[in-house]
Design a protein around this motif. Sequence first.
Motif, short mmCIF file in Angstrom:
data_model
loop_
_atom_site.label_atom_id
_atom_site.label_comp_id
_atom_site.label_asym_id
_atom_site.label_seq_id
_atom_site.Cartn_x
_atom_site.Cartn_y
_atom_site.Cartn_z
N ASP A 3 9.60 8.47 -7.00
CA ASP A 3 9.32 7.29 -7.13
C ASP A 3 10.41 6.25 -6.72
O ASP A 3 11.31 6.28 -7.29
N GLU A 13 5.67 -1.03 -19.68
CA GLU A 13 5.15 0.48 -19.14
C GLU A 13 4.06 0.83 -20.10
O GLU A 13 4.35 0.74 -21.38
N LYS A 15 0.91 3.94 -20.61
CA LYS A 15 -0.01 5.00 -19.92
C LYS A 15 -1.60 4.60 -20.25
O LYS A 15 -1.77 4.44 -21.54
N GLY A 20 -3.51 6.36 -15.53
CA GLY A 20 -2.31 6.78 -15.10
C GLY A 20 -1.13 6.00 -15.66
O GLY A 20 -1.48 5.18 -16.72
N THR A 21 0.08 5.94 -15.30
CA THR A 21 0.93 4.97 -15.76
C THR A 21 1.51 3.70 -14.80
O THR A 21 1.49 3.83 -13.70
N LYS A 78 1.67 1.71 -10.04
CA LYS A 78 0.63 2.83 -10.98
C LYS A 78 1.42 4.17 -10.19
O LYS A 78 1.25 4.60 -9.09
N ASP A 79 1.86 4.82 -11.24
CA ASP A 79 2.26 6.32 -11.02
C ASP A 79 3.05 6.25 -9.68
O ASP A 79 3.01 7.16 -8.55
N GLY A 80 4.09 5.05 -9.64
CA GLY A 80 5.14 5.24 -8.52
C GLY A 80 4.60 4.40 -7.03
O GLY A 80 5.24 4.28 -6.49
N GLU A 81 3.16 4.28 -7.14
CA GLU A 81 2.80 3.37 -6.08
C GLU A 81 2.52 1.87 -6.46
O GLU A 81 1.77 1.64 -7.39
#
Length: 202
Positions: A3, A13, A15, A20-21, A78-81
């Motif tokens: 990430d 942050e 979930k 997703g996170t 979202k989830d690193g994106e």
Amino acid sequence: MSDPYASRPAVHEQKVDGFGTVRVLPLDPAADAPLLHRWVSEERAVFWGMNGLTEQQVSEIYAHMETLDTHHAYLVVKDGEPAALLQTYEPDADRVGECYPVEPGDIGIHVLLAPPEPGGSSSGWTAGLAAAVSTYVLLVLDRRRIVVDPDVANEKAIARFVRQGFTAGPRVVLPEVDLPDVYLPEKHAQLAFLTRQAAFGG
């Protein structure tokens, strides 16, 4: 896959079940400019008002915003994106404040969703992102009501906000802003509001 945003501190942050996170990161005008320039240059982002700007101009706009106490910009991941660009602002320090009676606890937001992957769609994304954004803006920032002002011609955005629980307000004309650091043409907008009670109950 690592990430690239993992080292950047988040202001929120969360979930989101089945989604997703989601992390809300303060925007880095220099580092994020290439990504944002790509997003705002697309035809679908015409209502964002940055079509035709250079990457340097986009970076400068957000660098200027970083100096303000009343307007803030965030990259939503979202989830690193990268998933969306979020801007928050104080309505009484913005032209929208001239168009409706601002109440204590109001906060304005602008949201630009990341383009869907080729052949994909952002279906389901909006609900998951909206949950995290609403939590951040209404609960973490402790605000009572969100106001949005999409262009009246931006039917997709208006419909999206209504699906998310916003109540349509009046149609207004936001006045032209012509300052040394910012120019905004007159805008016909559909105001809509989301109260903390409507979003979270209680």
